[in-house]
Design a protein around this motif. Structure first.
Motif, PDB file in Angstrom:
ATOM      1  N   ASP A 103      -6.944 -15.936  -4.791  1.00 18.01           N
ATOM      2  CA  ASP A 103      -6.308 -14.898  -5.405  1.00 18.01           C
ATOM      3  C   ASP A 103      -5.971 -13.770  -4.766  1.00 18.01           C
ATOM      4  O   ASP A 103      -6.538 -12.911  -4.445  1.00 18.01           O
ATOM      5  CB  ASP A 103      -7.131 -14.605  -6.889  1.00 18.01           C
ATOM      6  CG  ASP A 103      -6.530 -13.593  -7.823  1.00 18.01           C
ATOM      7  OD1 ASP A 103      -5.592 -12.938  -7.468  1.00 18.01           O
ATOM      8  OD2 ASP A 103      -6.995 -13.307  -8.922  1.00 18.01           O
ATOM      9  N   LYS A 104      -4.558 -13.785  -4.457  1.00 21.10           N
ATOM     10  CA  LYS A 104      -4.219 -12.590  -3.539  1.00 21.10           C
ATOM     11  C   LYS A 104      -4.364 -11.084  -3.975  1.00 21.10           C
ATOM     12  O   LYS A 104      -4.716 -10.338  -3.176  1.00 21.10           O
ATOM     13  CB  LYS A 104      -2.791 -12.760  -3.041  1.00 21.10           C
ATOM     14  CG  LYS A 104      -2.404 -13.931  -2.614  1.00 21.10           C
ATOM     15  CD  LYS A 104      -0.985 -14.224  -1.942  1.00 21.10           C
ATOM     16  CE  LYS A 104      -0.578 -15.410  -1.272  1.00 21.10           C
ATOM     17  NZ  LYS A 104       0.706 -15.534  -0.894  1.00 21.10           N
ATOM     18  N   LYS A 105      -4.521 -10.973  -5.370  1.00 20.58           N
ATOM     19  CA  LYS A 105      -4.775  -9.593  -5.709  1.00 20.58           C
ATOM     20  C   LYS A 105      -6.429  -9.164  -5.587  1.00 20.58           C
ATOM     21  O   LYS A 105      -6.457  -8.031  -5.213  1.00 20.58           O
ATOM     22  CB  LYS A 105      -4.303  -9.558  -7.422  1.00 20.58           C
ATOM     23  CG  LYS A 105      -2.666  -9.647  -7.388  1.00 20.58           C
ATOM     24  CD  LYS A 105      -2.622  -9.132  -9.087  1.00 20.58           C
ATOM     25  CE  LYS A 105      -3.002 -10.282  -9.850  1.00 20.58           C
ATOM     26  NZ  LYS A 105      -2.669  -9.858 -11.263  1.00 20.58           N
ATOM     27  N   LEU A 106      -7.220 -10.259  -5.646  1.00 22.77           N
ATOM     28  CA  LEU A 106      -8.598  -9.849  -5.411  1.00 22.77           C
ATOM     29  C   LEU A 106      -9.148 -10.082  -4.107  1.00 22.77           C
ATOM     30  O   LEU A 106     -10.224  -9.813  -3.568  1.00 22.77           O
ATOM     31  CB  LEU A 106      -9.565 -10.701  -6.280  1.00 22.77           C
ATOM     32  CG  LEU A 106      -9.132 -10.483  -7.933  1.00 22.77           C
ATOM     33  CD1 LEU A 106      -9.563 -11.152  -8.887  1.00 22.77           C
ATOM     34  CD2 LEU A 106      -9.423  -9.060  -8.204  1.00 22.77           C
TER      35      LEU A 106
END
Lengths: 206, 206
Positions: A103-106
């Motif tokens: 998950d790129k956001k996390l």
DNA sequence: GTCTATAATTCGATAGAC
DNA sequence: GTCTATCGAATTATAGAC
């Protein structure tokens, strides 16, 4: 999902960021609740104490990584009676990176937390001693079958060293001289290949 | 030596132990003065603040290590126009270990402090950012002459990884699965040889 | 320089209303 | 479950006597 579950998740997310950035001791619960947008008293209501909150963050992160590592380990096919060293190391390194960076956001905050987790002083490490323990023994067993000529102690410190390098690599994503240049699948795969090669030749020692 | 100098040294010694064991944030000045056998107010009198005390401990430790590393680097004899990779890594690894572990009575606390130093959260690292900086550039230059086919970024993360492994090894002396088994010269030399081999083959990647 | 005593913060945890 | 308000403990830092 009920609002209580949302609250718990917001606290866990914010705690992950804070613990990863400042470490356990320098993280204040006041900064966590400010980031999470919840009330100070809710941490103790939902988790009991700062230490238990930390344990909850570690447990949430460790579970899927360990499952992925053990699954990869069990898929290794022996060649001439021995598991290939490179395959063992790939099974150890790749699942952790893939899960953490999926998950790129996390990804960044997860990587930073993971890096910080391994670097806490011993009193803090004792809080979560057994989280990753169940993963080390089976990998050491497989390593010994791959390289029977090395002692278990040699393999143990080398495996520990690889975790360190791996964790370091993830914690430095985005910085100028980092191994992992970005969160793109291509860059991650390239970095994993480099790490596996570094580990394979370093461990083999020839 | 005057009693003031004795006091400063006792504080520095005790601070080294405390910072190395508990990290910056969890170290209390009260525990330092209790260990040092001096009065609480003397820390602020002699050093100004907890942060400045930490900087003083780091500076005292870094200076002789950097000098030894650079001296060893300058003694490397090229072979066929290139510095041998193994010699460069030996010059990087051996002086630090030798200096840190030379005095057996202080070896453990020095090693632990050194290990902890590299693992502090970023706000703490900023306090001492430039201490070891002057040592990295010349070693990277020499590494590039040793292995021109690898990029500077590749060599940089690998050198960083070696520091990590080195520091980890020193911080774990005495523990069951540690690479360095004891402070005897034989055990230290054996560990250095293993570290150099691990690093050489890991970096070379073939 | 060294000490005692204390000021000024900050933090984790909790009691009790809603 | 969530909030306000606060307690009690621990910390760094300092003022002032010796």
């Amino acid at each position: 999902m009920g609002s209580a579950a949302v609250t718990k998740q917001r606290i866990l997310d914010a705690a992950e960021r804070a613990f990863g950035t400042y470490g356990f001791a320098q993280t204040t619960l006041r900064s966590v609740v400010k980031d999470a947008g919840v009330n100070l008293a809710l941490i103790n209501y939902h988790f009991g104490s700062k230490e238990e909150l930390y344990q909850a963050v570690v447990a949430r992160m460790a579970k899927p990584i360990i499952e992925a590592q053990l699954a990869a380990l069990n898929k290794i096919e022996p060649v001439a009676g021995k598991p290939p060293l490179e395959a063992v190391l790939d099974a150890y390194i790749r699942p952790g990176i893939n899960h953490l960076l999926h998950d790129k956001k996390l990804a960044l905050e997860r990587a930073q937390f993971f890096a910080r987790y391994f670097m806490e002083p011993i009193p803090v490490q004792k809080l979560t001693d057994r989280e990753f323990e169940e993963c080390d023994a089976p990998f050491l067993d497989m390593l010994q079958r791959a390289i029977p000529e090395q002692s278990r102690i040699q393999l143990a410190w080398k495996l520990d060293a690889i975790v360190l390098v791996l964790v370091r690599a993830m914690g430095q994503i985005g910085q100028p001289h980092a191994l992992i240049k970005s969160y793109s699948k291509a860059d991650i795969d390239a970095a994993v290949a480099e790490l596996v090669a570094f580990s394979t030749y370093g461990i083999k020692g020839e």
